[in-house]
Scaffold this motif. Structure first.
Motif, PDB file in Angstrom:
ATOM      1  N   ALA A 294       6.313  48.191  48.548  1.00 45.37           N
ATOM      2  CA  ALA A 294       6.031  47.074  47.656  1.00 45.37           C
ATOM      3  C   ALA A 294       5.240  45.977  48.340  1.00 45.37           C
ATOM      4  CB  ALA A 294       7.348  46.501  47.111  1.00 45.37           C
ATOM      5  N   GLY A 295       4.834  46.192  49.575  1.00 44.15           N
ATOM      6  CA  GLY A 295       4.068  45.176  50.262  1.00 44.15           C
ATOM      7  C   GLY A 295       4.904  43.997  50.725  1.00 44.15           C
ATOM      8  N   LEU A 296       6.194  44.232  50.990  1.00 45.00           N
ATOM      9  CA  LEU A 296       7.076  43.146  51.392  1.00 45.00           C
ATOM     10  C   LEU A 296       7.441  43.192  52.870  1.00 45.00           C
ATOM     11  CD1 LEU A 296       9.607  43.198  48.397  1.00 45.00           C
ATOM     12  CD2 LEU A 296       7.493  41.905  48.613  1.00 45.00           C
ATOM     13  N   GLY A 297       7.279  44.342  53.501  1.00 45.89           N
ATOM     14  CA  GLY A 297       7.747  44.513  54.872  1.00 45.89           C
ATOM     15  C   GLY A 297       7.140  43.530  55.849  1.00 45.89           C
ATOM     16  N   LEU A 298       5.802  43.383  55.833  1.00 51.68           N
ATOM     17  CA  LEU A 298       5.145  42.496  56.784  1.00 51.68           C
ATOM     18  C   LEU A 298       5.387  41.025  56.433  1.00 51.68           C
ATOM     19  CD1 LEU A 298       1.777  44.370  57.385  1.00 51.68           C
ATOM     20  CD2 LEU A 298       3.809  44.322  58.832  1.00 51.68           C
ATOM     21  N   ALA A 299       5.530  40.721  55.144  1.00 52.77           N
ATOM     22  CA  ALA A 299       5.866  39.351  54.755  1.00 52.77           C
ATOM     23  C   ALA A 299       7.251  38.974  55.275  1.00 52.77           C
ATOM     24  CB  ALA A 299       5.808  39.205  53.240  1.00 52.77           C
ATOM     25  N   ILE A 300       8.180  39.925  55.230  1.00 50.97           N
ATOM     26  CA  ILE A 300       9.519  39.691  55.775  1.00 50.97           C
ATOM     27  C   ILE A 300       9.445  39.506  57.292  1.00 50.97           C
ATOM     28  CG2 ILE A 300      11.766  40.776  56.174  1.00 50.97           C
ATOM     29  CD1 ILE A 300      11.519  42.026  53.399  1.00 50.97           C
ATOM     30  N   VAL A 301       8.614  40.297  57.956  1.00 52.13           N
ATOM     31  CA  VAL A 301       8.426  40.167  59.401  1.00 52.13           C
ATOM     32  C   VAL A 301       7.977  38.745  59.746  1.00 52.13           C
ATOM     33  CG1 VAL A 301       6.932  40.857  61.319  1.00 52.13           C
ATOM     34  CG2 VAL A 301       7.995  42.598  59.875  1.00 52.13           C
ATOM     35  N   ARG A 302       6.960  38.256  59.050  1.00 58.21           N
ATOM     36  CA  ARG A 302       6.468  36.908  59.351  1.00 58.21           C
ATOM     37  C   ARG A 302       7.532  35.851  59.093  1.00 58.21           C
ATOM     38  NH1 ARG A 302       1.282  34.573  56.240  1.00 58.21           N
ATOM     39  NH2 ARG A 302       2.692  34.877  54.473  1.00 58.21           N
ATOM     40  N   GLY A 303       8.266  35.988  57.980  1.00 60.28           N
ATOM     41  CA  GLY A 303       9.291  35.003  57.665  1.00 60.28           C
ATOM     42  C   GLY A 303      10.386  34.949  58.712  1.00 60.28           C
ATOM     43  N   ILE A 304      10.847  36.111  59.174  1.00 65.89           N
ATOM     44  CA  ILE A 304      11.918  36.141  60.179  1.00 65.89           C
ATOM     45  C   ILE A 304      11.414  35.596  61.508  1.00 65.89           C
ATOM     46  CG2 ILE A 304      13.419  37.662  61.517  1.00 65.89           C
ATOM     47  CD1 ILE A 304      13.611  39.484  59.084  1.00 65.89           C
ATOM     48  N   VAL A 305      10.207  35.979  61.901  1.00 72.24           N
ATOM     49  CA  VAL A 305       9.663  35.515  63.179  1.00 72.24           C
ATOM     50  C   VAL A 305       9.464  34.005  63.156  1.00 72.24           C
ATOM     51  CG1 VAL A 305       7.647  35.616  64.690  1.00 72.24           C
ATOM     52  CG2 VAL A 305       8.601  37.720  63.750  1.00 72.24           C
ATOM     53  N   GLU A 306       8.921  33.470  62.072  1.00 74.42           N
ATOM     54  CA  GLU A 306       8.741  32.022  61.988  1.00 74.42           C
ATOM     55  C   GLU A 306      10.072  31.286  61.971  1.00 74.42           C
ATOM     56  OE1 GLU A 306       6.260  31.351  58.621  1.00 74.42           O
ATOM     57  OE2 GLU A 306       4.408  31.930  59.667  1.00 74.42           O
ATOM     58  N   ALA A 307      11.117  31.909  61.421  1.00 74.66           N
ATOM     59  CA  ALA A 307      12.448  31.302  61.469  1.00 74.66           C
ATOM     60  C   ALA A 307      12.962  31.210  62.903  1.00 74.66           C
ATOM     61  CB  ALA A 307      13.425  32.100  60.606  1.00 74.66           C
ATOM     62  N   HIS A 308      12.446  32.062  63.787  1.00 73.40           N
ATOM     63  CA  HIS A 308      12.800  32.025  65.211  1.00 73.40           C
ATOM     64  C   HIS A 308      11.823  31.151  66.007  1.00 73.40           C
ATOM     65  CE1 HIS A 308      15.189  35.634  64.195  1.00 73.40           C
ATOM     66  NE2 HIS A 308      15.885  35.363  65.285  1.00 73.40           N
ATOM     67  N   SER A 309      11.002  30.351  65.324  1.00 72.54           N
ATOM     68  CA  SER A 309       9.991  29.494  65.964  1.00 72.54           C
ATOM     69  C   SER A 309       8.939  30.324  66.687  1.00 72.54           C
ATOM     70  CB  SER A 309      10.640  28.505  66.948  1.00 72.54           C
ATOM     71  OG  SER A 309      11.567  27.677  66.280  1.00 72.54           O
ATOM     72  N   GLY A 310       8.684  31.522  66.175  1.00 72.95           N
ATOM     73  CA  GLY A 310       7.657  32.377  66.751  1.00 72.95           C
ATOM     74  C   GLY A 310       6.465  32.491  65.820  1.00 72.95           C
ATOM     75  N   ARG A 311       5.575  33.401  66.137  1.00 67.30           N
ATOM     76  CA  ARG A 311       4.396  33.605  65.295  1.00 67.30           C
ATOM     77  C   ARG A 311       4.001  35.080  65.325  1.00 67.30           C
ATOM     78  NH1 ARG A 311       2.269  31.225  69.992  1.00 67.30           N
ATOM     79  NH2 ARG A 311       0.622  32.480  71.013  1.00 67.30           N
ATOM     80  N   THR A 312       3.273  35.488  64.307  1.00 65.82           N
ATOM     81  CA  THR A 312       2.825  36.876  64.177  1.00 65.82           C
ATOM     82  C   THR A 312       1.300  36.927  64.211  1.00 65.82           C
ATOM     83  OG1 THR A 312       2.888  36.664  61.770  1.00 65.82           O
ATOM     84  CG2 THR A 312       4.829  37.597  62.849  1.00 65.82           C
ATOM     85  N   GLY A 313       0.774  38.094  64.550  1.00 61.74           N
ATOM     86  CA  GLY A 313      -0.672  38.279  64.572  1.00 61.74           C
ATOM     87  C   GLY A 313      -1.009  39.757  64.523  1.00 61.74           C
TER      88      GLY A 313
ATOM     89  N   VAL B 186       4.130  40.099  67.912  1.00 65.04           N
ATOM     90  CA  VAL B 186       5.142  39.101  67.585  1.00 65.04           C
ATOM     91  C   VAL B 186       5.397  38.297  68.849  1.00 65.04           C
ATOM     92  CG1 VAL B 186       7.565  38.740  67.010  1.00 65.04           C
ATOM     93  CG2 VAL B 186       6.222  40.437  65.750  1.00 65.04           C
ATOM     94  N   THR B 187       5.169  36.996  68.792  1.00 62.22           N
ATOM     95  CA  THR B 187       5.387  36.117  69.942  1.00 62.22           C
ATOM     96  C   THR B 187       6.650  35.309  69.727  1.00 62.22           C
ATOM     97  OG1 THR B 187       3.007  35.951  70.304  1.00 62.22           O
ATOM     98  CG2 THR B 187       4.400  34.316  71.392  1.00 62.22           C
ATOM     99  N   LEU B 188       7.599  35.434  70.684  1.00 62.58           N
ATOM    100  CA  LEU B 188       8.883  34.726  70.605  1.00 62.58           C
ATOM    101  C   LEU B 188       9.038  33.840  71.819  1.00 62.58           C
ATOM    102  CD1 LEU B 188      11.148  37.741  69.582  1.00 62.58           C
ATOM    103  CD2 LEU B 188      10.367  35.922  68.060  1.00 62.58           C
ATOM    104  N   PRO B 189       9.621  32.643  71.642  1.00 58.36           N
ATOM    105  CA  PRO B 189       9.865  31.796  72.816  1.00 58.36           C
ATOM    106  C   PRO B 189      10.893  32.424  73.754  1.00 58.36           C
ATOM    107  CG  PRO B 189      10.871  30.851  70.838  1.00 58.36           C
ATOM    108  CD  PRO B 189      10.069  32.018  70.381  1.00 58.36           C
ATOM    109  N   ALA B 190      10.657  32.307  75.052  1.00 59.65           N
ATOM    110  CA  ALA B 190      11.576  32.876  76.027  1.00 59.65           C
ATOM    111  C   ALA B 190      12.880  32.072  76.030  1.00 59.65           C
ATOM    112  CB  ALA B 190      10.956  32.860  77.418  1.00 59.65           C
ATOM    113  N   ALA B 191      13.951  32.747  76.443  1.00 56.23           N
ATOM    114  CA  ALA B 191      15.258  32.088  76.493  1.00 56.23           C
ATOM    115  C   ALA B 191      15.242  31.015  77.567  1.00 56.23           C
ATOM    116  CB  ALA B 191      16.352  33.107  76.779  1.00 56.23           C
ATOM    117  N   SER B 192      15.880  29.890  77.292  1.00 54.00           N
ATOM    118  CA  SER B 192      15.935  28.794  78.262  1.00 54.00           C
ATOM    119  C   SER B 192      16.898  29.163  79.393  1.00 54.00           C
ATOM    120  CB  SER B 192      16.397  27.516  77.582  1.00 54.00           C
ATOM    121  OG  SER B 192      17.645  27.700  76.964  1.00 54.00           O
ATOM    122  N   GLY B 193      16.636  28.619  80.547  1.00 52.81           N
ATOM    123  CA  GLY B 193      17.501  28.927  81.686  1.00 52.81           C
ATOM    124  C   GLY B 193      17.073  30.191  82.308  1.00 52.81           C
TER     125      GLY B 193
END
Length: 370
Positions: A332-351, A363-370
């Motif tokens: 239905a064309g929802l898979g990649l939209a869901i990917v972007r939404g979840i990644v952005e919720a983690h303060s990341g970005r997709t490309g 998928v770029t995610l911020p590294a864990a602190s510490g």
């Protein structure tokens, strides 16, 4: 010394009286055009000087001739000052009218065209701000138009994708009810598959609605990139075997991240399923994780042959499929939209970018602190 103080006092009293009258006039005329206010200001300045001069002249008992000379000089100065104020006021008022008309045009849904001519520094600054605001509004309108197109396409595609299995389910159920099914077991298995497909579609819609509503609750934990990639490969291995696609996941840096494991598993699963289905048999899908200045970059590279350049910006839009096909397994064309939404919720970005023989989703995610 006493005479000078007396003259200063008399001049001040005359000027103060003119100033009070001017302040009252400005208050009464505060809603009038700017040219009126400028004229009042010029008149107050000249009147204050005239009042102070005449007061001192009368106190000094000047001759009528001298008093006439002083009055004439002040009157000429007043005329020039008032003319200058009127000219300046008309110029500022004209620039203000032009700016008002230009602002009204883009407020009605158009774009802001800065008026020609030389305006004051304040009006020029306001013009620049209005131009910047116009650009932001146009970008917002374009995003809204794109979202509206995506919604319309999604409704049309979902309606088609739901109608197709429902039609098949109705036909098979009628055949079973009438006793016309030669192999009832095969019909029942097909019914189960169609129901599972529809259930997955409804689940994707629910997930996407949570993302758009901002109600996606995350439970982040510290996870290694090895675990993310290993779990994703293990979950996608049966589908890859079914399609004859080889999975590779050797290039993984040991970078910890703080993410919701369940949601990130869905992200990796959607990317891998999309890659496997678009890669021909005997092809390879490679998963990698590398350290970057921004944190961790997870990538899935397939052999789909590439995406047209004009479609790269729409890949993560709701309802985008990249194919004119409207039947499963295109989805239905929802898979990649869901990917972007979840990644952005983690303060990341997709490309996504094209590579030799296919494309690479990142998928770029911020590294864990510490």
């Amino acid at each position: 010394m006493a005479d000078i103080l007396l003259i200063a006092l008399l001049a001040f009293l005359g000027a103060a009286a003119a100033g009070l009258l001017g302040a009252l006039a400005l208050r009464l005329l505060r809603h009038r055009p700017l040219v009126v206010s400028l004229t009042v200001v010029a008149a107050v300045a000249v009147t204050a000087m005239l009042a102070g001069t005449l007061t001192v002249a009368w106190a000094m008992f000047l001759s009528p001739h001298d008093l006439t000379v002083v009055t004439t000089v002040v009157a000429m100065a007043a005329a020039v000052s008032l003319a200058t104020a009127v000219l300046l006021g008309r110029r500022v008022a004209a620039s203000s009218r032009d700016l008002t008309m230009a602002a009204r045009s883009f407020g009605d849904g158009g774009t802001f065209d800065a008026p020609e001519g030389h305006a004051t520094a304040e009006l020029a600054a306001l013009t620049r701000e209005l131009a910047a605001t116009s650009g932001k509004l146009e970008s917002s309108r374009e995003r809204e138009r794109a979202l509206e197109r995506s919604r319309r396409e999604l409704v049309a595609w979902i309606s088609h994708d739901l109608r197709t299995p429902l039609t098949g389910l109705r036909a098979m159920s009628e055949a079973l009810e009438d006793g016309m099914a030669a192999d009832s077991g095969r019909y029942l298995r097909q019914i189960r598959l169609e129901v599972e497909r529809m259930n997955d579609m409804v689940g994707d819609l629910f997930e996407l609605s949570r993302i758009h509503a901002g109600s996606l609750a995350l439970a982040p934990t510290r996870v290694s990139a090895h675990d993310l990639v290993g779990d994703a490969l293990a979950g996608a291995d049966p589908l890859a075997r079914e399609h004859g696609v080889r999975l590779v996941g050797d290039l993984v840096d040991a970078v910890p991240v703080e993410v919701d494991s369940k949601e990130m598993s869905r992200v990796m699963g959607n990317l891998l399923i999309n890659a496997i289905r678009r890669t021909p048999a005997d092809g390879t899908v490679a998963v990698a994780a590398r350290r970057s200045p921004d944190g961790l970059v997870l990538s899935v590279t397939d052999g789909c042959g590439g995406i047209p350049e004009e479609d790269l910006a729409r890949v993560f839009d709701t309802g985008w499929r990249g194919s004119p096909a409207r039947t499963p397994p295109s989805g239905a064309g929802l898979g990649l939209a869901i990917v972007r939404g979840i990644v952005e919720a983690h303060s990341g970005r997709t490309g996504v970018r094209n590579v030799a023989g296919g494309c690479c989703f990142e998928v770029t995610l911020p590294a864990a602190s510490g």
